[in-house]
Write a protein that holds these residues in place. Structure first.
Motif, short mmCIF file in Angstrom:
data_model
loop_
_atom_site.label_atom_id
_atom_site.label_comp_id
_atom_site.label_asym_id
_atom_site.label_seq_id
_atom_site.Cartn_x
_atom_site.Cartn_y
_atom_site.Cartn_z
N TYR A 199 0.85 -1.20 0.00
CA TYR A 199 0.00 0.00 0.00
C TYR A 199 0.88 1.24 0.00
O TYR A 199 1.77 1.38 0.85
CB TYR A 199 -0.91 -0.01 1.23
CG TYR A 199 -1.89 1.14 1.35
CD1 TYR A 199 -2.44 1.78 0.24
CD2 TYR A 199 -2.28 1.59 2.61
CE1 TYR A 199 -3.34 2.81 0.38
CE2 TYR A 199 -3.20 2.63 2.77
CZ TYR A 199 -3.73 3.24 1.65
OH TYR A 199 -4.62 4.26 1.78
N GLY A 200 0.67 2.11 -0.95
CA GLY A 200 1.40 3.37 -0.99
C GLY A 200 0.56 4.47 -1.62
O GLY A 200 -0.28 4.20 -2.49
N ILE A 201 0.76 5.69 -1.16
CA ILE A 201 0.06 6.87 -1.70
C ILE A 201 1.11 7.89 -2.12
O ILE A 201 2.03 8.19 -1.36
CB ILE A 201 -0.87 7.53 -0.66
CG1 ILE A 201 -1.80 6.51 -0.02
CG2 ILE A 201 -1.67 8.66 -1.30
CD1 ILE A 201 -2.57 7.08 1.17
N SER A 202 0.96 8.44 -3.31
CA SER A 202 1.86 9.49 -3.78
C SER A 202 1.03 10.63 -4.38
O SER A 202 0.07 10.37 -5.12
CB SER A 202 2.83 8.94 -4.83
OG SER A 202 3.78 9.92 -5.21
N LEU A 203 1.37 11.85 -4.04
CA LEU A 203 0.69 13.04 -4.55
C LEU A 203 1.75 13.97 -5.12
O LEU A 203 2.67 14.37 -4.42
CB LEU A 203 -0.09 13.72 -3.42
CG LEU A 203 -0.99 14.91 -3.76
CD1 LEU A 203 -2.08 15.06 -2.69
CD2 LEU A 203 -0.20 16.20 -3.85
N ALA A 204 1.64 14.27 -6.41
CA ALA A 204 2.60 15.15 -7.08
C ALA A 204 1.89 16.43 -7.52
O ALA A 204 0.86 16.37 -8.20
CB ALA A 204 3.24 14.46 -8.29
N VAL A 217 6.57 16.22 -4.63
CA VAL A 217 5.92 14.95 -4.36
C VAL A 217 5.80 14.71 -2.86
O VAL A 217 6.76 14.83 -2.11
CB VAL A 217 6.71 13.78 -5.00
CG1 VAL A 217 6.06 12.44 -4.64
CG2 VAL A 217 6.78 13.95 -6.51
N TYR A 218 4.58 14.39 -2.44
CA TYR A 218 4.31 13.90 -1.08
C TYR A 218 4.05 12.40 -1.20
O TYR A 218 3.36 11.96 -2.14
CB TYR A 218 3.07 14.57 -0.48
CG TYR A 218 3.16 16.06 -0.32
CD1 TYR A 218 3.65 16.63 0.86
CD2 TYR A 218 2.74 16.92 -1.33
CE1 TYR A 218 3.72 18.00 1.02
CE2 TYR A 218 2.81 18.30 -1.18
CZ TYR A 218 3.30 18.83 -0.01
OH TYR A 218 3.38 20.20 0.14
N GLU A 219 4.54 11.61 -0.28
CA GLU A 219 4.31 10.18 -0.40
C GLU A 219 4.39 9.49 0.96
O GLU A 219 5.01 9.99 1.90
CB GLU A 219 5.32 9.54 -1.37
CG GLU A 219 6.77 9.85 -1.08
CD GLU A 219 7.69 9.43 -2.22
OE1 GLU A 219 7.26 8.64 -3.08
OE2 GLU A 219 8.84 9.90 -2.25
N MET A 235 -2.69 18.86 -9.58
CA MET A 235 -1.90 17.75 -9.05
C MET A 235 -2.28 16.44 -9.70
O MET A 235 -3.30 16.33 -10.39
CB MET A 235 -2.13 17.63 -7.54
CG MET A 235 -3.46 17.03 -7.17
SD MET A 235 -3.82 17.12 -5.42
CE MET A 235 -4.16 18.88 -5.29
N GLY A 236 -1.42 15.45 -9.43
CA GLY A 236 -1.72 14.07 -9.78
C GLY A 236 -1.63 13.23 -8.52
O GLY A 236 -0.81 13.47 -7.64
N ILE A 237 -2.50 12.23 -8.42
CA ILE A 237 -2.53 11.33 -7.26
C ILE A 237 -2.38 9.90 -7.77
O ILE A 237 -2.97 9.54 -8.80
CB ILE A 237 -3.85 11.47 -6.48
CG1 ILE A 237 -3.98 12.87 -5.90
CG2 ILE A 237 -3.94 10.44 -5.36
CD1 ILE A 237 -5.34 13.17 -5.28
#
Length: 608
Positions: free
Chosen positions: A39-44, A50-52, A271-273
């Motif tokens: 499980y991973g979440i990344s927000l650019a 990038v937040y992750e 942003m992109g998620i």
């Protein structure tokens, strides 16, 4: 620093992590073997930050998330009209692998289902299969900002078990949608689905789409703006297959899922998620991925029908106190200290609607400023709407700055950030909220002077005999002038003289502060300079016989000593030596005040 965005990602991660419903894609042997609980979440963001959290560096195959990117390449290669003759853009309401065409048009209903995706692959230009696949891989790599690689094992597994997709390929050939050997198109589709990515890669690919087709880190264009609109439109209505309607209503972002466990969402301009979690729901989408995007959309207010008028950046201007000082006249010692240390205080002017994306950009820039910052002024007078998450982000920023020894203030006369200006003092309140920028900048200057000014400061109160205008007089002359001076007191906010008034005497400031105010044609009022004890006003109309150009208004409870026009004129006959000394002192003071006023007017024109 750990920001409110990082904390929100952690909260969402923790909220969704225990959801172990769904199962991996077992119809592809290689996918059936993956660890199901990654499980991973990344927000650019659209500027490349990038937040992750979690397994964002874990590689997995892109699978159906490849579909919008191959469709984009087909549009680039063939043009919109040619592609539209082969693929419709209507939601299907059917599973992604349905063996069917639209009964009326006899075309795949959209490029997000397998029939449309295989058709897109058949439209990619290239002399050989290898060249066509390499063009696809390089295109994906431009979106991701790095070289993506091919997973031979997953490809072989898909090729062994992909008979349903072969059936779709032969169906397409029978209707002349594919005009070549269908096995070649299906094989190319298997290969594009077998490219390895990570959640961080997908977030950057989504951010590239959000950034109008330009990778925000490499600055390389991956797709023309007009085609970005086309692809995102299809992703909105068709990207989540037969669950698209619920997705649009509850999440509200163009998106695409894949059976490899990935899910990608785009908020245009912002942003992109991306989420990685292999357990899938009945639609073939990541269970945690869907839940995560719902949570993020709600908490960050990301639904695309609730958009900001200034999404890219909320920052209108930024400057130090060295570059734009206050309008308050200072002593030489104070001016020297501010010239040296003014860079340790900054002003940020924000504008537009302050929703998540604009707030994130501003908070990130401010939070990453040099640690040698003592004071910060954030001016939100140009801001329209403010979301709850934006307020929380700025509250978090204030706490972070305070931990670093930096004091922050807001210019927020309307209270849009959730604070109210004091009814006692409209220029400053508890928590350092100001109604105008000038007051906030003066507050920041005072803070710097308290910390760094070595030497005598501007006094808070003086007597008539201590006023510089009387400097050089003998004790007897002092006594003679002081007898003529009328001590007057004004409450804060009272206008003492107005522009257009005739000369009404020489005003010696003894306590408090008074500002000269320019009233513009539209009726707005602009502070030009602020005077404190030891300074004077009224001398120009007094000496030249003209009227006042500016209003003079008490900023605080004010005490002045006033030498009337008649008494000043009488000194010519009764005490010429006294008048000569006063004129000399006034000439020096008038020169300094004129310089300050000219600089302030210049700043006013610049800020307008």
């Amino acid at each position: 620093m750990t920001t409110v965005v990082d904390q929100i990602l952690k909260d969402v991660f923790d909220a969704c992590r225990d959801n172990t419903s769904g199962s991996v894609a077992d119809y592809i042997p290689e996918l059936a073997a993956v660890a199901p609980d990654g499980y991973g979440i990344s927000l650019a963001t659209s500027d490349g930050y990038v937040y992750e959290i979690g397994d964002t560096a874990t590689p997995f195959t892109i699978q159906s998330i490849s579909k919008p990117f191959t469709y984009a390449l087909a549009l680039t290669d063939r043009g919109e009209a040619a592609v539209a003759r082969k693929i419709d853009i209507e939601p299907s309401g059917e599973p992604f692998n349905e063996i069917s065409l639209d009964p009326i048009t006899e075309r795949p209903r959209n490029p997000m289902i397998n029939a449309g995706a295989i058709t897109s692959a058949s439209l990619i230009k290239g002399r050989t299969r290898k060249e066509r696949f390499e063009r696809i891989r390089l295109a994906y790599s431009r979106y991701a900002g790095r070289e993506l690689t091919f997973n031979e094992s997953v490809y072989a597994s898909e090729a062994r078990t992909g008979n349903r997709n072969r059936a779709i390929g032969y169906m397409l050939r029978s209707f002349d949608i594919i005009e070549e050997n269908p096995d070649a198109a299906v094989d190319l589709y298997f290969r594009q689905c077998s490219i390895d990515v990570t959640a961080a890669d997908l977030a950057m690919m989504a951010a590239t789409m959000a950034n109008n087709g330009v990778n925000p880190r490499t600055r390389e264009r991956a797709l023309a703006p007009a085609l970005v609109e086309r692809v995102l439109s299809v992703m909105t209505t068709c990207g989540m297959y037969d669950g698209a309607g619920d997705w649009v209503a509850r999440v509200g972002m163009p998106a695409k899922s894949g059976v490899g466990g990935g899910l990608l969402a785009v908020l245009p301009g912002q942003m992109g998620i991306a989420v990685y979690s292999p357990r899938l729901d009945q639609h073939g989408s990541s269970v945690r991925g869907v839940a995560t995007c719902r949570e993020l959309s709600t908490r960050l207010e990301l639904h695309f029908l609730h958009v900001t008028r200034a999404a890219r950046s909320a920052i209108r201007a930024r400057y130090t106190l060295t570059e734009v000082p206050s309008r308050k006249r200072r002593s030489d010692v104070e001016q020297d200290a501010l010239a040296e240390f003014g860079i340790r205080a900054r002003v940020y002017e924000l504008h537009g609607d302050l929703l998540f994306s604009g707030a994130e950009t501003a908070v990130r820039e401010i939070g990453n400023l040099d640690d040698k910052l003592d004071a910060l002024v954030i001016d939100v007078r140009g801001v329209g709407e403010v979301s709850d998450v934006a307020r929380n982000m700025f509250d978090d920023l204030h706490k972070h700055l305070a931990e670093r020894g930096c004091r922050a203030s807001l210019v927020d006369p309307q209270g849009i950030m959730g604070h109210k200006v004091s009814s006692v003092d409209p220029n400053a309140v508890a928590g350092r909220i100001f109604s105008d920028a000038g007051s906030a900048i003066r507050w920041a200057e005072e803070l710097l002077l308290d910390r760094y000014c070595v030497g005598p400061r501007q006094p808070e109160t003086i007597s008539v005999s201590e006023h510089p205008v009387l400097c050089g007089l003998t004790p007897a002359q002092h006594e003679e002038v002081e007898a003529l001076i009328d001590i007057r007191h004004y409450p804060r906010g009272q206008v003492i003289v107005r522009g257009g008034d005739s000369a009404s005497g020489l005003f010696l400031v003894l306590a408090g502060e008074v500002s000269s105010i320019l009233v513009a044609e539209d009726g707005s009022r602009h502070r030009i300079t602020t005077l404190s004890p030891g300074m004077s006003f009224g001398e120009m109309p007094l000496l030249t016989g003209t009227t006042f150009i500016l209003d003079f208004c008490a900023d605080t409870p004010l005490t002045v000593g006033v030498l009337s026009v008649a008494d000043f004129d009488a000194l010519t006959k009764d005490a010429p030596a006294v008048k000569l000394e006063l004129l000399t002192n006034l000439a020096t003071g008038a020169y300094l005040q004129m310089n300050t006023a000219i600089k302030s007017l210049g700043q006013f024109e610049t800020r307008r």
